[in-house]
Design an enzyme around this catalytic site. Sequence first.
Site, PDB file in Angstrom:
ATOM      1  N   LYS A   1     -10.017   0.324  -2.274  1.00 33.47           N
ATOM      2  CA  LYS A   1     -10.321   0.117  -0.863  1.00 33.47           C
ATOM      3  C   LYS A   1     -11.714   0.644  -0.535  1.00 33.47           C
ATOM      4  O   LYS A   1     -12.040   1.791  -0.834  1.00 33.47           O
ATOM      5  CB  LYS A   1      -9.265   0.820  -0.001  1.00 33.47           C
TER       6      LYS A   1
ATOM      7  N   CYS B   1      -4.831  -2.808   3.976  1.00 33.10           N
ATOM      8  CA  CYS B   1      -4.581  -2.308   5.332  1.00 33.10           C
ATOM      9  C   CYS B   1      -5.663  -2.754   6.310  1.00 33.10           C
ATOM     10  O   CYS B   1      -5.846  -3.928   6.588  1.00 33.10           O
ATOM     11  CB  CYS B   1      -4.440  -0.779   5.278  1.00 33.10           C
TER      12      CYS B   1
ATOM     13  N   GLU C   1       0.843  -1.201   0.000  1.00 35.39           N
ATOM     14  CA  GLU C   1       0.000   0.000   0.000  1.00 35.39           C
ATOM     15  C   GLU C   1       0.882   1.256   0.000  1.00 35.39           C
ATOM     16  O   GLU C   1       1.880   1.330   0.705  1.00 35.39           O
ATOM     17  CB  GLU C   1      -0.896  -0.009   1.237  1.00 35.39           C
TER      18      GLU C   1
END
Length: 537
Positions: A358, A412, A292
């Site tokens: 995301k 994440c 990321e």
Amino acid sequence: MTWLAETAMLSHGWRRFLLLLVAGALAATSIAPWFILPAIFVTFPIWVWCLDGAEHRRGVQRLFGPAFTIGFAFGLGYFTVSFHWLADAFFVDGGMILVLMPFAIVALAALIALFWGLASALAHLFWSNGAWRVVTLATFLTIAEWARGHVLSGFPFDLLGYALTPTDEMLQLASVTGIYGLTFLAALLALTPALIWPADQRNLTRRLFPFFLSLAVLAGQLGYGHTRLVGTTVTPRTDVKMRLVQPLIYEHADWGKVDPVAIVDKLLTLSEMQTSPTDKGLAGVTQVVWPESSLPFFLPQYPEALARIARMLPDKVVLLAGAPRQDYEPNGAVTTHAPYNSLLAINSDGEIFDSYDKSHLVPFGEFLPFQEFFSKLGIKQFVPGADGWAHGDARRRLMSLPDTPPFLALICYEILFSGDLGETEQAQFLLNITNDAWFDDSIGPAQHAQHAKVRAVEEGMSLIRAANSGITMLVDPLGRVTAQLAPKEMNVLDVVPDQKLPRTLFAQYRYWPLLIALLIGLLVSVAVTRGGKRRRR
């Protein structure tokens, strides 16, 4: 301990608040990375004893009175300690924002502690004098933990159940109960010492029985875990070999200082490196993974970077890179909405042919709740992006690349959401890219990695985790770390995931068994309370 029990029962006001604050802070040492499990057995009974002595109020103070304050104080101590590492993000900008740091951490802990305060107040409404009161508190505390993991997008960091995951053996029960089931179990077991003290007319055997039963449950958890580890065969896949790059790129914090050429140079050099005389570099690799925020700029704006990536990649090898992504209008203009935090799939022709955006963003990290209000105070989200980040489509988490088994892409924080990862029935493994460099040298990366390990056990799938500065690792379907790079080690890690295990009990039934257990706990609490009232008449 009788003295402590009586002190807790008789305390009130600021003395009781301080006692619970300290108890909650000590209880937080039971989770990663400390895993001091006895801490919850020493501290959680204090919560029970304080409720035993809590004053009864009428009206709205029945819900927001002394019983609420008891749970809130305990939670404030617990979450201040367990979340203290979030303060590291304030050092990125520095300056006057550092003045806000202690207030922000305590404010976040207080916000989350509201859930424990409500659990305490609701439990006190159904309080009794007998052993069932620990079931009542454990039930409402588990409901509160589930609520904080879901309400207003959820923040399921450091759930109490993680205290029961310090070893590979203890991890295995998550394949049956999930993390919220472990939370109910942890609360129930931790509260049993409250039934030993203070000494009363019950004989010692009767007082000790619940506590020894809790120790037997822990022994059973270890036994089950050992049996599962010994009796389960894990088979490596033959169709996937990923090269994970841990590049230590810190320009994500300030896009104004980004040098795209230097960053791409670094990533390409690492990706092609040979770590030993026998290492063949990218030969035999099917995917290269950059974590990321490894490309803190919009890649299509730098066609030369895409051309260099194409020259690096052998035929049919795919690069999976963490980078921002923009949508474009049919005329080629960039859309007006905020960009995405994405995982881009790039082929050996230099084409971005697939992506996942995301969908579960971090409050205050990637979007600012009540943005207009907080912006006036000079507060902004930590991750750069003037207008925040857009939410992606969670249905696109399942990625199917050419000649690759389908996998779930999780960016994440998304790895935290137990039972809500996506299409786990079709997925063959989990891929988690993350950037925890905001919190280097704190306990945050270790906590995040521990949470990720539990997801692998729950789903019975390998977890491949590529982190910017750590912890990059391969976790097998039983939660064992089979390969890992050290934190802040600039290097690559070649990993082969394992075949997916037969569906775990948790994967089949999710939290329905826990829901039934909580309903039973609620019914028992109501029945015991009503029975007690009839006896008093």
